[in-house]
Design an enzyme around this catalytic site. Structure first.
Site, PDB file in Angstrom:
ATOM      1  CD  GLN A  16      -2.645   1.426   2.487  1.00 17.24           C
ATOM      2  OE1 GLN A  16      -2.369   0.787   3.506  1.00 17.24           O
ATOM      3  NE2 GLN A  16      -3.588   2.346   2.474  1.00 17.24           N
ATOM      4  CE1 TYR A 147       2.434  -4.130  11.612  1.00 18.03           C
ATOM      5  CE2 TYR A 147       0.853  -2.915  12.938  1.00 18.03           C
ATOM      6  CZ  TYR A 147       1.756  -2.962  11.885  1.00 18.03           C
ATOM      7  OH  TYR A 147       1.956  -1.839  11.120  1.00 18.03           O
TER       8      TYR A 147
HETATM    9  P1  NAD Z   1       1.493  -3.831   2.900  1.00 13.26           P
HETATM   10  O1  NAD Z   1       1.019  -5.075   3.563  1.00 13.26           O
HETATM   11  O2  NAD Z   1       0.585  -3.157   1.943  1.00 13.26           O
HETATM   12  O3  NAD Z   1       2.865  -4.107   2.151  1.00 13.26           O
HETATM   13  C1  NAD Z   1       3.899  -4.843   2.752  1.00 13.26           C
HETATM   14  C2  NAD Z   1       4.655  -5.545   1.656  1.00 13.26           C
HETATM   15  O4  NAD Z   1       5.631  -6.390   2.277  1.00 13.26           O
HETATM   16  C3  NAD Z   1       3.773  -6.447   0.783  1.00 13.26           C
HETATM   17  O5  NAD Z   1       3.785  -5.993  -0.542  1.00 13.26           O
HETATM   18  C4  NAD Z   1       4.410  -7.821   0.909  1.00 13.26           C
HETATM   19  O6  NAD Z   1       4.501  -8.513  -0.307  1.00 13.26           O
HETATM   20  C5  NAD Z   1       5.818  -7.490   1.420  1.00 13.26           C
HETATM   21  N1  NAD Z   1       6.397  -8.629   2.134  1.00 13.26           N
HETATM   22  C6  NAD Z   1       5.776  -9.491   2.979  1.00 13.26           C
HETATM   23  N2  NAD Z   1       6.637 -10.451   3.366  1.00 13.26           N
HETATM   24  C7  NAD Z   1       7.819 -10.176   2.773  1.00 13.26           C
HETATM   25  C8  NAD Z   1       9.080 -10.815   2.777  1.00 13.26           C
HETATM   26  N3  NAD Z   1       9.298 -11.937   3.466  1.00 13.26           N
HETATM   27  N4  NAD Z   1      10.077 -10.260   2.040  1.00 13.26           N
HETATM   28  C9  NAD Z   1       9.867  -9.129   1.324  1.00 13.26           C
HETATM   29  N5  NAD Z   1       8.689  -8.500   1.266  1.00 13.26           N
HETATM   30  C10 NAD Z   1       7.670  -9.020   1.986  1.00 13.26           C
HETATM   31  O7  NAD Z   1       1.962  -2.832   4.043  1.00 13.26           O
HETATM   32  P2  NAD Z   1       1.994  -1.239   4.045  1.00 13.26           P
HETATM   33  O8  NAD Z   1       0.685  -0.783   4.522  1.00 13.26           O
HETATM   34  O9  NAD Z   1       2.514  -0.736   2.769  1.00 13.26           O
HETATM   35  O10 NAD Z   1       3.023  -0.985   5.226  1.00 13.26           O
HETATM   36  C11 NAD Z   1       4.371  -0.627   5.013  1.00 13.26           C
HETATM   37  C12 NAD Z   1       5.005  -0.359   6.371  1.00 13.26           C
HETATM   38  O11 NAD Z   1       4.284   0.693   7.026  1.00 13.26           O
HETATM   39  C13 NAD Z   1       4.958  -1.555   7.339  1.00 13.26           C
HETATM   40  O12 NAD Z   1       6.116  -1.553   8.133  1.00 13.26           O
HETATM   41  C14 NAD Z   1       3.760  -1.263   8.201  1.00 13.26           C
HETATM   42  O13 NAD Z   1       3.854  -1.863   9.452  1.00 13.26           O
HETATM   43  C15 NAD Z   1       3.839   0.240   8.300  1.00 13.26           C
HETATM   44  N6  NAD Z   1       2.553   0.847   8.637  1.00 13.26           N
HETATM   45  C16 NAD Z   1       1.509   0.816   7.752  1.00 13.26           C
HETATM   46  C17 NAD Z   1       0.295   1.381   8.109  1.00 13.26           C
HETATM   47  C18 NAD Z   1      -0.888   1.375   7.180  1.00 13.26           C
HETATM   48  O14 NAD Z   1      -1.994   1.759   7.592  1.00 13.26           O
HETATM   49  N7  NAD Z   1      -0.721   0.973   5.911  1.00 13.26           N
HETATM   50  C19 NAD Z   1       0.152   1.971   9.368  1.00 13.26           C
HETATM   51  C20 NAD Z   1       1.217   1.942  10.254  1.00 13.26           C
HETATM   52  C21 NAD Z   1       2.429   1.401   9.871  1.00 13.26           C
HETATM   53  N1  SER Z   2      -2.838   0.153   9.593  1.00  9.05           N
HETATM   54  C1  SER Z   2      -2.034  -0.734  10.359  1.00  9.05           C
HETATM   55  C2  SER Z   2      -2.809  -1.930  10.776  1.00  9.05           C
HETATM   56  O1  SER Z   2      -4.012  -1.772  10.948  1.00  9.05           O
HETATM   57  C3  SER Z   2      -1.521  -0.020  11.568  1.00  9.05           C
HETATM   58  O2  SER Z   2      -0.176  -0.240  11.681  1.00  9.05           O
HETATM   59  O3  SER Z   2      -2.254  -2.960  10.965  1.00  9.05           O
END
Ligand code: NAD
Ligand code: SER
Length: 324
Positions: A16, A147
């Site tokens: 995302q 998580y």
């Molecule tokens: P996402 O789930 O959309 O994307 C994560 C990506 O990691 C996926 O495309 C997946 O294919 C990849 N992945 C999974 N296992 C893997 C592996 N073994 N090797 C390599 N790649 C791998 O997550 P996101 O929402 O884009 O989040 C990105 C970061 O931001 C994360 O650290 C997440 O914790 C953090 N975050 C996101 C949110 C949110 O609301 N989206 C909120 C807080 C923190």
């Molecule tokens: N959007 C994320 C989740 O719900 C927060 O890190 O997991």
């Protein structure tokens, strides 16, 4: 720590945040200077055609190392992770990817004397004992999800690498991220994205948290800005490193539905809470981000009203073109 960035690797680049952050970084630093790394999912056209793309598994250090050496990488945006809802269904996978994956990234960065590493944390570091209103920067970190456990440990590990090895690692605690390009990957805040897609597609949504559930959220342009602003901040100004609170807006699921109804009056939202309700109930309702504002000038641009106009416009256009 004042070296200049030349070659960037983005892990989790098909996710995302990664799918949009990679394009923003390519815009700023040049397409060839930003290597996107996915895991298994094929990249979309924009990601594939705007710069180099590789597959890595962050749990296998040699796959990271190979790409780092081949492209002479000096900066990593480490976004590969398992999010909260999937993490409760697959806790060992969440531990493996979020902890061993992060450890591999930090070790490769240390061994290759990298300029800087970005690793986002989350509001999931907080738990039921944390003050839920205006949650302070320094507070109780006792999460009840796997998580959240990996995010607390990840922050500590990143801060350890700063202190112990002088590696410049930076990170912030994102709230739920809302965006119109790539659907979220299995988190608790996914309802706040799905509701827009379903409002456009079917004018109806069944929300998996209660109507009165309030969580902190942020629109994608602010999410990208936060990452890039923090990474470009003067290290000497930073009193924190991997754990900045950042906030943009807070609203209940009911207020979100009501905002969409201002634009789509016949939109109907029902509420059928599932296991994700307990996760949402353990997280803050609003966040104090004054440390980020003071130390690197954090300032969000979007509130609920402005975000809703933009989300509905983007998704509405794609729907009209048959691409949603
Ligand atoms: P996402 O789930 O959309 O994307 C994560 C990506 O990691 C996926 O495309 C997946 O294919 C990849 N992945 C999974 N296992 C893997 C592996 N073994 N090797 C390599 N790649 C791998 O997550 P996101 O929402 O884009 O989040 C990105 C970061 O931001 C994360 O650290 C997440 O914790 C953090 N975050 C996101 C949110 C949110 O609301 N989206 C909120 C807080 C923190
Ligand atoms: N959007 C994320 C989740 O719900 C927060 O890190 O997991």
């Amino acid at each position: 720590m004042a070296k200049e960035t030349k070659k960037i690797l983005v892990t989790g680049a098909v996710g995302q945040i990664g799918s949009e952050l990679t394009l923003a970084l390519r815009e700023r630093y040049g397409g060839d200077n930003v290597v996107a790394a996915g895991h298994r999912t094929q990249p979309g056209e924009a990601l594939r055609d705007s710069g180099p793309f590789e597959f890595i598994d962050v749990r296998r250090r040699e796959t990271v190392e190979e790409v780092v050496k081949r492209y002479n990488i000096d900066t990593i945006y480490h976004l590969a992770a398992i999010l909260s809802a999937v993490g409760e269904e697959k806790p060992l996978l969440a531990w493996d990817v979020n902890m061993n994956g992060l450890y591999n990234i930090l070790e490769v960065a240390r061994q290759h004397e990298m300029v800087r590493v970005f690793c986002p944390s989350s509001i999931a570091v907080f738990g039921p004992q944390t003050p839920r209103h205006n949650t302070p920067q320094e507070t109780i970190l006792c999460p009840t999800t796997m998580y959240g456990v990996t995010k607390v440990a990840g922050e500590l590990l990143c801060n350890y690498y700063v202190r112990r090895f002088g590696l410049d690692v930076r990170g912030l605690r994102y709230p739920g991220i809302i965006s119109a390009e790539t659907p979220p990957g299995g988190g608790t805040t996914d309802y706040a994205v799905e509701i827009y897609y379903e409002a456009i597609r079917h004018r109806r949504y069944t929300c998996f948290v209660r109507q009165d559930t309030v969580l902190p959220m942020m629109y994608m342009p602010d999410c990208l800005k936060a990452a890039m602003d923090l990474m470009e901040a003067d290290f000497a100004q930073l009193r924190h490193h991997a754990d900045y609170n950042v906030a943009a807006m807070s609203f209940s699921a009911g207020e979100l539905a009501a905002e969409i109804q201002k634009h789509i009056p016949d939109f109907v939202c029902e509420y059928r809470p599932d296991f994700r309700q307990a996760i949402a109930d353990s997280w803050p309702r609003s966040i104090d981000d004054s440390a980020a504002r003071q130390e690197w000038g954090w300032q969000p641009a979007y509130d609920l009203a402005a975000m809703t106009v933009d989300m509905l416009e983007k998704l509405g256009r794609r729907h009209a073109e048959g691409r949603l």
